[in-house]
Design an enzyme around this catalytic site. Structure first.
Site, PDB file in Angstrom:
ATOM      1  CG  HIS A  69      20.807   4.976  -3.838  1.00 50.84           C
ATOM      2  ND1 HIS A  69      22.022   5.608  -3.968  1.00 50.84           N
ATOM      3  CD2 HIS A  69      20.448   4.594  -5.097  1.00 50.84           C
ATOM      4  CE1 HIS A  69      22.379   5.609  -5.234  1.00 50.84           C
ATOM      5  NE2 HIS A  69      21.439   5.006  -5.947  1.00 50.84           N
ATOM      6  CD  GLU A  71      22.862   5.070   1.148  1.00 51.17           C
ATOM      7  OE1 GLU A  71      22.115   4.351   0.444  1.00 51.17           O
ATOM      8  OE2 GLU A  71      24.045   5.312   0.853  1.00 51.17           O
ATOM      9  CB  CYS A  99      26.220   7.929  -4.049  1.00 53.58           C
ATOM     10  SG  CYS A  99      24.447   8.288  -3.883  1.00 53.58           S
ATOM     11  CB  CYS A 102      22.991   8.686  -0.128  1.00 50.02           C
ATOM     12  SG  CYS A 102      21.930   7.678  -1.205  1.00 50.02           S
TER      13      CYS A 102
END
Length: 170
Positions: A69, A71, A99, A102
């Protein structure tokens, strides 16, 4: 406590113009992600002075890595660049509500702030779902702000998934 009070975050004290400008950078990265066939999420991590330390977009598909991801990529890159596992004073700008993975990484990295664009009622973990930073087991609560560039981020996501649904499944 002032915006610069937690971890001496000068970027937070710079205010909404800086936040909007930095989110525009993250939105540009999200557009690049969509062009690469990735879910359009972009992230930028700045240090306490407001300098960009790392920037990335989702790379889940191209890296074949479910943890890639945006992040996670910027937190890893910033930690490596700064030579530290903790990133106090740093702010994460991301186009979509983080999420649980993260949000947890933001906490473990001791980020001062997480600024996000679009809310994510299905997968988000800041305002939705587990509300990670509100849990009593969360040892470090990042200051959070949602909605910065949210309409544009949401529009990018809707357009991406609308186009995905129109493509024939192989």
């Amino acid at each position: 406590m002032t915006a610069a009070g937690r971890g001496g975050n000068v970027a937070a004290a710079m205010g909404s113009d800086f936040d909007s400008e930095t989110m525009r950078h993250a939105l540009d990265l999200a557009r690049a992600a969509a062009e690469a066939g990735e879910v359009p999420v972009g992230a930028v991590l700045v240090d306490a002075a407001g300098a960009v330390v790392a920037a990335a977009h989702n790379r889940v598909e191209v890296d074949r890595d479910p943890t890639a991801h945006a992040e996670m990529l910027v937190i890893r890159a910033a930690a490596q660049s700064l030579g530290a596992k903790r990133l106090p004073g740093c702010t994460l700008y991301v186009t979509l509500e983080p999420c649980a993975m993260c949000a947890a990484a933001s906490s473990f990295a001791r980020l001062s702030r997480v600024v996000f664009g679009a809310e994510d009622p299905k997968g988000g973990a800041v305002l939705h779902g587990p509300r990670f930073f509100a849990q009593p087991t969360c040892h470090w609560r990042c200051e959070t702000q949602g909605g910065v560039g949210g309409a544009e981020a949401a529009a990018l996501l809707r357009a991406f998934f609308r186009a995905k649904r129109k493509r024939p499944v192989p």
